[in-house]
Design a protein around this motif. Structure first.
Motif, PDB file in Angstrom:
ATOM      1  N   VAL A 133       0.813  -1.218   0.000  1.00 15.56           N
ATOM      2  CA  VAL A 133       0.000   0.000   0.000  1.00 15.56           C
ATOM      3  C   VAL A 133       0.846   1.267   0.000  1.00 15.56           C
ATOM      4  O   VAL A 133       0.303   2.360  -0.090  1.00 15.56           O
ATOM      5  CB  VAL A 133      -0.983   0.017   1.193  1.00 15.56           C
ATOM      6  CG1 VAL A 133      -1.807  -1.249   1.221  1.00 15.56           C
ATOM      7  CG2 VAL A 133      -0.272   0.218   2.519  1.00 15.56           C
ATOM      8  N   GLN A 134       2.172   1.135   0.098  1.00 18.28           N
ATOM      9  CA  GLN A 134       3.051   2.302   0.030  1.00 18.28           C
ATOM     10  C   GLN A 134       3.347   2.604  -1.438  1.00 18.28           C
ATOM     11  O   GLN A 134       4.465   2.479  -1.927  1.00 18.28           O
ATOM     12  CB  GLN A 134       4.328   2.039   0.811  1.00 18.28           C
ATOM     13  CG  GLN A 134       4.098   1.847   2.301  1.00 18.28           C
ATOM     14  CD  GLN A 134       5.385   1.632   3.062  1.00 18.28           C
ATOM     15  OE1 GLN A 134       6.421   2.183   2.726  1.00 18.28           O
ATOM     16  NE2 GLN A 134       5.336   0.821   4.106  1.00 18.28           N
ATOM     17  N   TYR A 135       2.316   3.015  -2.133  1.00 20.06           N
ATOM     18  CA  TYR A 135       2.351   3.199  -3.584  1.00 20.06           C
ATOM     19  C   TYR A 135       2.056   4.657  -3.875  1.00 20.06           C
ATOM     20  O   TYR A 135       0.934   5.117  -3.679  1.00 20.06           O
ATOM     21  CB  TYR A 135       1.286   2.291  -4.221  1.00 20.06           C
ATOM     22  CG  TYR A 135       1.399   2.096  -5.707  1.00 20.06           C
ATOM     23  CD1 TYR A 135       2.021   0.972  -6.235  1.00 20.06           C
ATOM     24  CD2 TYR A 135       0.878   3.036  -6.598  1.00 20.06           C
ATOM     25  CE1 TYR A 135       2.115   0.787  -7.600  1.00 20.06           C
ATOM     26  CE2 TYR A 135       0.970   2.854  -7.964  1.00 20.06           C
ATOM     27  CZ  TYR A 135       1.589   1.723  -8.458  1.00 20.06           C
ATOM     28  OH  TYR A 135       1.685   1.544  -9.819  1.00 20.06           O
ATOM     29  N   PRO A 136       3.029   5.433  -4.329  1.00 20.32           N
ATOM     30  CA  PRO A 136       2.792   6.876  -4.545  1.00 20.32           C
ATOM     31  C   PRO A 136       1.670   7.119  -5.548  1.00 20.32           C
ATOM     32  O   PRO A 136       1.608   6.475  -6.607  1.00 20.32           O
ATOM     33  CB  PRO A 136       4.132   7.371  -5.085  1.00 20.32           C
ATOM     34  CG  PRO A 136       5.138   6.390  -4.576  1.00 20.32           C
ATOM     35  CD  PRO A 136       4.430   5.056  -4.581  1.00 20.32           C
ATOM     36  N   LEU A 137       0.777   8.042  -5.215  1.00 21.08           N
ATOM     37  CA  LEU A 137      -0.309   8.390  -6.133  1.00 21.08           C
ATOM     38  C   LEU A 137       0.248   8.877  -7.468  1.00 21.08           C
ATOM     39  O   LEU A 137      -0.319   8.604  -8.519  1.00 21.08           O
ATOM     40  CB  LEU A 137      -1.200   9.464  -5.500  1.00 21.08           C
ATOM     41  CG  LEU A 137      -2.371   9.954  -6.347  1.00 21.08           C
ATOM     42  CD1 LEU A 137      -3.337   8.819  -6.674  1.00 21.08           C
ATOM     43  CD2 LEU A 137      -3.111  11.085  -5.639  1.00 21.08           C
ATOM     44  N   SER A 138       1.380   9.582  -7.438  1.00 19.82           N
ATOM     45  CA  SER A 138       1.969  10.070  -8.692  1.00 19.82           C
ATOM     46  C   SER A 138       2.351   8.905  -9.605  1.00 19.82           C
ATOM     47  O   SER A 138       2.140   8.967 -10.825  1.00 19.82           O
ATOM     48  CB  SER A 138       3.205  10.927  -8.401  1.00 19.82           C
ATOM     49  OG  SER A 138       4.192  10.183  -7.718  1.00 19.82           O
TER      50      SER A 138
ATOM     51  N   CYS B  45      -8.939   1.783  -4.768  1.00 19.57           N
ATOM     52  CA  CYS B  45      -8.036   1.330  -5.835  1.00 19.57           C
ATOM     53  C   CYS B  45      -6.929   2.337  -6.128  1.00 19.57           C
ATOM     54  O   CYS B  45      -5.828   1.967  -6.505  1.00 19.57           O
ATOM     55  CB  CYS B  45      -8.831   1.066  -7.120  1.00 19.57           C
ATOM     56  SG  CYS B  45      -9.142  -0.678  -7.435  1.00 19.57           S
ATOM     57  N   PHE B  46      -7.215   3.643  -6.002  1.00 20.48           N
ATOM     58  CA  PHE B  46      -6.237   4.681  -6.295  1.00 20.48           C
ATOM     59  C   PHE B  46      -5.360   4.991  -5.084  1.00 20.48           C
ATOM     60  O   PHE B  46      -4.414   5.771  -5.194  1.00 20.48           O
ATOM     61  CB  PHE B  46      -6.942   5.986  -6.693  1.00 20.48           C
ATOM     62  CG  PHE B  46      -7.575   6.022  -8.054  1.00 20.48           C
ATOM     63  CD1 PHE B  46      -8.261   4.942  -8.567  1.00 20.48           C
ATOM     64  CD2 PHE B  46      -7.510   7.168  -8.818  1.00 20.48           C
ATOM     65  CE1 PHE B  46      -8.863   4.992  -9.815  1.00 20.48           C
ATOM     66  CE2 PHE B  46      -8.106   7.241 -10.074  1.00 20.48           C
ATOM     67  CZ  PHE B  46      -8.781   6.143 -10.576  1.00 20.48           C
ATOM     68  N   ALA B  47      -5.664   4.424  -3.938  1.00 23.37           N
ATOM     69  CA  ALA B  47      -5.056   4.865  -2.678  1.00 23.37           C
ATOM     70  C   ALA B  47      -3.555   4.611  -2.615  1.00 23.37           C
ATOM     71  O   ALA B  47      -3.017   3.708  -3.260  1.00 23.37           O
ATOM     72  CB  ALA B  47      -5.746   4.174  -1.503  1.00 23.37           C
ATOM     73  N   GLY B  48      -2.894   5.430  -1.818  1.00 25.99           N
ATOM     74  CA  GLY B  48      -1.464   5.290  -1.610  1.00 25.99           C
ATOM     75  C   GLY B  48      -0.937   6.487  -0.859  1.00 25.99           C
ATOM     76  O   GLY B  48      -1.639   7.065  -0.030  1.00 25.99           O
ATOM     77  N   THR B  49       0.294   6.896  -1.153  1.00 23.23           N
ATOM     78  CA  THR B  49       0.886   8.058  -0.514  1.00 23.23           C
ATOM     79  C   THR B  49       0.855   9.247  -1.474  1.00 23.23           C
ATOM     80  O   THR B  49       0.947   9.081  -2.691  1.00 23.23           O
ATOM     81  CB  THR B  49       2.329   7.780  -0.079  1.00 23.23           C
ATOM     82  OG1 THR B  49       3.100   7.357  -1.219  1.00 23.23           O
ATOM     83  CG2 THR B  49       2.368   6.702   0.980  1.00 23.23           C
ATOM     84  N   GLY B  50       0.729  10.454  -0.907  1.00 27.57           N
ATOM     85  CA  GLY B  50       0.684  11.640  -1.753  1.00 27.57           C
ATOM     86  C   GLY B  50       0.334  12.873  -0.945  1.00 27.57           C
ATOM     87  O   GLY B  50       0.390  12.878   0.287  1.00 27.57           O
TER      88      GLY B  50
END
Length: 272
Positions: A143-148, A203-208
């Motif tokens: 889940v540590q997936y950058p939104l960018s 689905c879009f969630a992450g870091t940002g």
């Protein structure tokens, strides 16, 4: 072997096999699902949503969606889906979660009283702030997936690379906070008393940057009363305004992709 599903797959059979211990009373395809084929299943123990990814990109993201939902369970003041991740005999992932009973804010927002609309604005702002306070270091790597990075890959795969300048701005302003990533009014749930109770679809969630969530909330039409009460909870109006324009670009790419590839999907009226 494909990692995703199509409407030609025996989805009813997969549902029956997954719910072998339940009595299935009804199934209904939800025509607004574009990232996944979404089917609501009514059983003798309640209603559930099955989500079958439409392509390899969304197959990867549904795994993140399930991990993110389960990680943040109980870490905010609002309900989030408790996702179970399954794999069919061909190794394709799909998810199942019990329905959170309620109405979407998008369906109700133009029918709310003054008290309800300002309360909803406060609660949505509160969710964004609470989500941003969760320490990413405590989360699983899925889940540590950058939104960018997510939006760049989404653009490369689906949007014909038309968001290049937007990506530069998103990357430049990125922060290491958790964000929902697609906090539109259709993903915010109200109870029968018009009180915000939950948030869905991660689905879009992450870091940002949390302002990406703030701007998403107001990127589609909302009553002015809600907009003002909501934006009053945040400080950087210039950044929020810029990010709102980015979401307009993302929605335009989304609409073009859906119209071309999935004409059977119902788009929100604001995006047609």
């Amino acid at each position: 072997m494909d990692s995703f599903f199509t409407t030609k797959d025996p989805l009813d059979k997969i549902i029956q096999e997954t719910f072998a211990d339940k009595k299935i009373l009804k199934t209904e395809h939800i025509l607004t699902g574009w990232t996944n084929i979404v089917i609501e299943v009514t059983t003798d123990t309640g209603n559930y949503f099955f989500r079958f990814p439409r392509n390899p990109f969304w197959s990867k993201m549904i795994v993140k969606d399930a991990n993110f939902c389960n990680f943040i369970d109980g870490k905010t003041s609002y309900y989030t889906p408790q996702m179970k991740l399954y794999y069919d005999k061909n190794g394709r992932p799909f998810s199942v979660h019990k329905k959170i009973e309620g109405y979407t804010l998008g369906d109700r927002i133009y029918h709310l009283s003054h008290t309800a609309i300002t309360g909803a604005a406060y609660d949505v702002a509160k969710f964004i702030k609470e989500l941003g306070k969760i320490d990413p270091k405590t989360a699983p790597k899925e889940v540590q997936y950058p939104l960018s990075d997510f939006l760049k890959e989404l653009d490369d795969r689906h949007y014909a690379h038309h968001l290049n300048e937007d990506h530069k701005y998103i990357k430049k302003t990125e922060q290491n906070h958790f964000v929902h990533g697609d906090l539109n009014l259709g993903n915010i749930l109200l109870d029968e008393n018009d009180k915000v109770i939950g948030v869905i679809d991660f689905c879009f969630a992450g870091t940002g940057n949390p302002n990406m969530d703030v701007s998403r909330v107001v990127s589609r039409p909302v009553p002015e009363e809600f907009k003002q009460a909501f934006l009053n909870e945040f400080n950087d109006q210039t950044e929020i305004s810029k990010m709102k324009d980015i979401w307009h670009d993302i929605d335009a790419g989304y609409a073009d992709h859906i119209k071309t590839n999935f004409p059977e999907i119902t788009l929100p009226s604001s995006m047609e």
